[in-house]
Design an enzyme around this catalytic site. Structure first.
Site, PDB file in Angstrom:
ATOM      1  N   HIS A 253      -0.476  -9.470   0.759  1.00 21.63           N
ATOM      2  CA  HIS A 253      -0.721  -8.445  -0.272  1.00 21.63           C
ATOM      3  C   HIS A 253      -0.542  -9.109  -1.634  1.00 21.63           C
ATOM      4  O   HIS A 253       0.314  -9.989  -1.794  1.00 21.63           O
ATOM      5  CB  HIS A 253       0.330  -7.318  -0.186  1.00 21.63           C
ATOM      6  CG  HIS A 253       0.052  -6.230   0.792  1.00 21.63           C
ATOM      7  ND1 HIS A 253       1.046  -5.667   1.570  1.00 21.63           N
ATOM      8  CD2 HIS A 253      -1.089  -5.552   1.089  1.00 21.63           C
ATOM      9  CE1 HIS A 253       0.528  -4.698   2.317  1.00 21.63           C
ATOM     10  NE2 HIS A 253      -0.769  -4.618   2.047  1.00 21.63           N
TER      11      HIS A 253
ATOM     12  N   CYS B 261       7.413  -3.239  -2.727  1.00 17.29           N
ATOM     13  CA  CYS B 261       6.757  -2.573  -1.588  1.00 17.29           C
ATOM     14  C   CYS B 261       7.383  -1.224  -1.279  1.00 17.29           C
ATOM     15  O   CYS B 261       6.728  -0.345  -0.710  1.00 17.29           O
ATOM     16  CB  CYS B 261       6.880  -3.411  -0.315  1.00 17.29           C
ATOM     17  SG  CYS B 261       6.275  -5.073  -0.405  1.00 17.29           S
TER      18      CYS B 261
HETATM   19  N1  ARG Z   1       5.265  -4.168   7.470  1.00 19.25           N
HETATM   20  C1  ARG Z   1       4.484  -3.741   6.352  1.00 19.25           C
HETATM   21  C2  ARG Z   1       3.027  -4.149   6.567  1.00 19.25           C
HETATM   22  O1  ARG Z   1       2.787  -5.223   7.031  1.00 19.25           O
HETATM   23  C3  ARG Z   1       5.002  -4.323   5.073  1.00 19.25           C
HETATM   24  C4  ARG Z   1       4.302  -3.776   3.866  1.00 19.25           C
HETATM   25  C5  ARG Z   1       4.751  -4.412   2.603  1.00 19.25           C
HETATM   26  N2  ARG Z   1       4.228  -3.758   1.495  1.00 19.25           N
HETATM   27  C6  ARG Z   1       3.742  -4.361   0.388  1.00 19.25           C
HETATM   28  N3  ARG Z   1       3.412  -3.615  -0.606  1.00 19.25           N
HETATM   29  N4  ARG Z   1       3.565  -5.660   0.340  1.00 19.25           N
HETATM   30  O2  ARG Z   1       2.122  -3.417   6.289  1.00 19.25           O
END
Ligand code: ARG
Length: 261
Positions: free
Chosen positions: A162, A256
Site C-alpha cells: 500500500h 492504517c
Molecule cells: N492485513 C491488512 C491487509 O493486508 C493490513 C492493512 C493495512 N492497511 C494499510 N492501510 N496499509 O489488508
C-alpha cells in the site's frame, strides 16, 4: 480539527494471509487492545477527535479503517477491496457514512481500490499508489469524483503493498518515502509538489512511512528509527512514538488504523 474514524480491535487476529507480513504469528488480544487504546489517547492528546465504528466478527482486518475509502468534505469514495477476505467490511462502512450524512461514491464494479491505504490528498492533488491493491483506473475515478488532479505512483515491492507503507506526509511541505518500493522514475513525479525525504530499509521495516500527522504532531510507530532525528532536528517536526506492534503482524501500523474524515 483533525477527526479520525477507528474500529476497536475486538475481532482482530491473523486468520489468513494477504500480504507478506501476515505469517500467522498469533495476536496477543489484551496487548492489541491496550496498544489501540494508547493510539486513541495519543490522537486525542494531539488535539485530534476520534470516532468509532462497531467491530464485526469474521472481519479481523476491519480495524484497518484507512482501507475503507477516502473522504473529502462530505464526500466518501468507498473502497472496493482486492481480496475476498475483506470485501464484507464495506457494507458496515457504507452504513456508517450514510448515517453521518456523507454522500457515498462507488468505484466501477470489477476494479479495486483500498482508500487511504493507497491515496492521500495534498492541496489540490490526489497522490495515489497502484500495483498491488488498487487499480490505476480507480485512482483516476477517485480523483475525478473529488475534483483533484492525480499523481499516480506504481509500487513494486510486495512488502510495501500500500502507498501508506512506503510514503507519508510529515508536514504541509514534506513527505518521507522508501525509494525501493517505487518503480524507477515514479517518485520524480512529485518534484515541485512536495519535498521528499528518503528513509532507510531499516526504517521502512519499522513502518515509519505509516506514521500519521495529527495537527502538528507526527505519531510514529517506533522509538528506534534513524529518520526521527532528521525530522526533529532538520525540519522542526514534533514526534510522538506510539507502539502498535501487534498490528504489524497483519502488515499494518498507525496510519492504517485511522481514517481521516
Ligand atoms: N492485513 C491488512 C491487509 O493486508 C493490513 C492493512 C493495512 N492497511 C494499510 N492501510 N496499509 O489488508
Amino acid at each position: 480539527m483533525d477527526t479520525f474514524l477507528l474500529c476497536p480491535p475486538d475481532h482482530f487476529k491473523i486468520d489468513y494471509s494477504i500480504n507478506p507480513w501476515m505469517t500467522g504469528d498469533p495476536v496477543d488480544n489484551r496487548l492489541s487492545q491496550d496498544q489501540w487504546l494508547g493510539l486513541v489517547k495519543a490522537i486525542q492528546e494531539s488535539g485530534g477527535v476520534v470516532k468509532t465504528i462497531s467491530p464485526q466478527s469474521g472481519l479481523p482486518d476491519m480495524v484497518f479503517t484507512a482501507n475503507a475509502g477516502i473522504v473529502s468534505g462530505k464526500t466518501f469514495v468507498i473502497s472496493s477491496m482486492k481480496h475476498d477476505e475483506r470485501k464484507g467490511e464495506s457494507t458496515h462502512f457504507r452504513k456508517w457514512f450514510i448515517n453521518e450524512g456523507f454522500s457515498v461514491v462507488d468505484i466501477v464494479p470489477g476494479l479495486s481500490f483500498e482508500g487511504c491505504g493507497d491515496s492521500l490528498i495534498h492541496s489540490n492533488t490526489l497522490i495515489g499508489g497502484y500495483g498491488y491493491r488498487s487499480d490505476l483506473l480507480s485512482l483516476e475515478i477517485t480523483a475525478g469524483a473529488l475534483g483533484l488532479q492525480l499523481i499516480s505512483l506504481e509500487l513494486v515491492d510486495p512488502r510495501y503493498y500500500h502507498l501508506d507503507t512506503c510514503f507519508c506526509k510529515v508536514s504541509d511541505t514534506h513527505a518521507i518515502y522508501f525509494p525501493d518500493a517505487f518503480k524507477s522514475g515514479e517518485i520524480e513525479k512529485l518534484s515541485g509538489v512536495i519535498n521528499l525525504i528518503p528513509i532507510s530499509e531499516a526504517d521502512a521495516r519499522l513502518f515509519m512511512c505509516n506514521s500519521m500527522l495529527v495537527n502538528e504532531t507526527l505519531l510514529i510507530p517506533s522509538r528506534h528509527s534513524e529518520v526521527e532525528k532528521v525530522l526533529k532536528n532538520n525540519h522542526g517536526i514534533k514526534t510522538r512514538p506510539v507502539d502498535v506492534g501487534e498490528f504489524l503482524k497483519s502488515g499494518g501500523s498507525i496510519q492504517c488504523l485511522c481514517l481521516k474524515i
